[in-house]
Enzyme design. Sequence first.
Site, mmCIF file in Angstrom:
data_model
loop_
_atom_site.group_PDB
_atom_site.id
_atom_site.type_symbol
_atom_site.label_atom_id
_atom_site.label_comp_id
_atom_site.label_asym_id
_atom_site.label_seq_id
_atom_site.Cartn_x
_atom_site.Cartn_y
_atom_site.Cartn_z
ATOM 1 N N HIS A 1 -6.173 10.792 -36.593
ATOM 2 C CA HIS A 1 -6.416 9.583 -37.398
ATOM 3 C C HIS A 1 -7.746 8.928 -37.018
ATOM 4 C CE1 HIS A 1 -2.613 10.186 -39.122
ATOM 5 N NE2 HIS A 1 -1.878 9.767 -38.104
ATOM 6 N N ARG B 1 -0.284 18.223 -54.573
ATOM 7 C CA ARG B 1 0.557 17.261 -55.293
ATOM 8 C C ARG B 1 -0.083 15.883 -55.200
ATOM 9 N NH1 ARG B 1 3.501 19.297 -50.995
ATOM 10 N NH2 ARG B 1 3.297 17.972 -49.167
ATOM 11 N N ASP C 1 -5.769 13.877 -46.455
ATOM 12 C CA ASP C 1 -4.608 14.492 -45.803
ATOM 13 C C ASP C 1 -5.054 15.501 -44.752
ATOM 14 O OD1 ASP C 1 -1.990 15.012 -45.290
ATOM 15 O OD2 ASP C 1 -1.575 16.075 -47.159
ATOM 16 N N GLY C 2 -4.258 15.649 -43.707
ATOM 17 C CA GLY C 2 -4.506 16.700 -42.718
ATOM 18 C C GLY C 2 -4.979 16.211 -41.359
ATOM 19 N N ASN C 3 -4.935 14.911 -41.123
ATOM 20 C CA ASN C 3 -5.352 14.386 -39.809
ATOM 21 C C ASN C 3 -4.495 14.968 -38.687
ATOM 22 O OD1 ASN C 3 -7.126 12.765 -41.163
ATOM 23 N ND2 ASN C 3 -6.020 10.854 -40.842
ATOM 24 N N TRP D 1 -5.213 18.659 -38.047
ATOM 25 C CA TRP D 1 -6.542 18.780 -37.409
ATOM 26 C C TRP D 1 -6.396 18.559 -35.895
ATOM 27 C CZ3 TRP D 1 -9.621 15.639 -34.407
ATOM 28 C CH2 TRP D 1 -10.981 15.954 -34.330
ATOM 29 N N LEU E 1 -21.081 -0.559 -54.563
ATOM 30 C CA LEU E 1 -19.941 0.375 -54.526
ATOM 31 C C LEU E 1 -18.658 -0.436 -54.433
ATOM 32 C CD1 LEU E 1 -18.588 3.237 -53.984
ATOM 33 C CD2 LEU E 1 -18.868 2.720 -51.566
HETATM 34 C C1 FPP Z 1 -3.158 11.784 -43.517
HETATM 35 O O1 FPP Z 1 -3.017 12.793 -42.525
HETATM 36 C C2 FPP Z 1 -3.521 10.537 -42.911
HETATM 37 C C3 FPP Z 1 -2.849 9.357 -43.004
HETATM 38 C C4 FPP Z 1 -1.680 9.142 -43.855
HETATM 39 C C5 FPP Z 1 -3.293 8.246 -42.138
HETATM 40 C C6 FPP Z 1 -4.277 7.236 -42.634
HETATM 41 C C7 FPP Z 1 -5.658 7.647 -42.845
HETATM 42 C C8 FPP Z 1 -6.670 7.388 -41.973
HETATM 43 C C9 FPP Z 1 -6.433 6.798 -40.629
HETATM 44 C C10 FPP Z 1 -8.051 7.653 -42.385
HETATM 45 C C11 FPP Z 1 -8.891 6.389 -42.370
HETATM 46 C C12 FPP Z 1 -8.780 5.513 -43.552
HETATM 47 C C13 FPP Z 1 -9.632 4.487 -43.784
HETATM 48 C C14 FPP Z 1 -9.574 3.723 -45.047
HETATM 49 C C15 FPP Z 1 -10.642 4.090 -42.789
HETATM 50 P P1 FPP Z 1 -1.570 13.225 -42.008
HETATM 51 O O2 FPP Z 1 -1.228 12.412 -40.810
HETATM 52 O O3 FPP Z 1 -0.586 13.127 -43.128
HETATM 53 O O4 FPP Z 1 -1.872 14.706 -41.609
HETATM 54 P P2 FPP Z 1 -0.825 15.920 -41.552
HETATM 55 O O5 FPP Z 1 -0.325 16.120 -42.960
HETATM 56 O O6 FPP Z 1 -1.657 17.056 -41.077
HETATM 57 O O7 FPP Z 1 0.256 15.539 -40.590
#
Ligand code: FPP
Length: 257
Positions: free
Chosen positions: A49, A207, A32-34, A37, A144
């Site tokens: 992402h 959570r 979480d947190g993309n 960031w 893995l």
């Molecule tokens: C969470 O951050 C990220 C997601 C729900 C998007 C999907 C994840 C990725 C793209 C990572 C790569 C995965 C793989 C398996 C290669 P958010 O968008 O909810 O962040 P925020 O809460 O800060 O808005």
Amino acid sequence: MEKDSLLPNDIARLIELVRERGLPQHVAIIMDGNGRWAKKRGLPRTAGHQAGTQTAERLIRFAGRDLKLPYLTLFAFSTENWARPTEEVDFIMDLLDKFITEKLAEFEREGVHVNVLGDMTPLPDKLRQRVDQAVRETAGNSRLVLNIALNYGSRQEIIRACRDVAKRVASGEVDPAKIDEQAITTSLYTSEIPDPDLIIRTSGEMRLSNFLLWQAAYTELYFTDTLWPDFGPDELVRAIAEYQERERRYGSVEDAE
Ligand code: FPP
């Protein structure tokens, strides 16, 4: 120093230590947190992402090659994530497609067995075929097991398992009085994998957000403020070290007399 090949001494020592103490079998991560960031850097959410995908790639390599963790599960896309703007959903779908396409040869080489948790039917055709291919072609690998939770929701998974059990009851195969934990467990997406020992969630949220609710009955939880793109192998090792300090009693008491 190159990020992935050589590890600094102190982390190499910590890896040795957590391996000696006995690794958890299965670590699952809510990445979480993309978005935050990216926002902090004045970038579009998609850049977050993109960076998050690189973090995932680094961590998978580290978990398999350096740590030798048997099972790693990554929550990539939830059943609720479809509610995001179409452009963001499309971007994530493309990103996952590229990720699998580009990594397949490496997975093969590194002994990574790709598994998916979730309902693949609503995914774009191209991604669904790519996922099928990755699952098929890596099925013989065993270093893995990488579970990608994709269009995954735990309640939906439990409903699906209940339907499955109900069908077996209706056909006379199962006696309702004999329905037990095992009957549900075998109908989950995770039927072939052990319950997670440790679930990590990044970005400060505390959570489970519909992730592995049944499977997490006795799972240790680790929350960190680190945003997913900044989560590195060193923090994974620290989370495991903290997990190893905890005492798992499974509802029992310490010194039962
Ligand atoms: C969470 O951050 C990220 C997601 C729900 C998007 C999907 C994840 C990725 C793209 C990572 C790569 C995965 C793989 C398996 C290669 P958010 O968008 O909810 O962040 P925020 O809460 O800060 O808005």
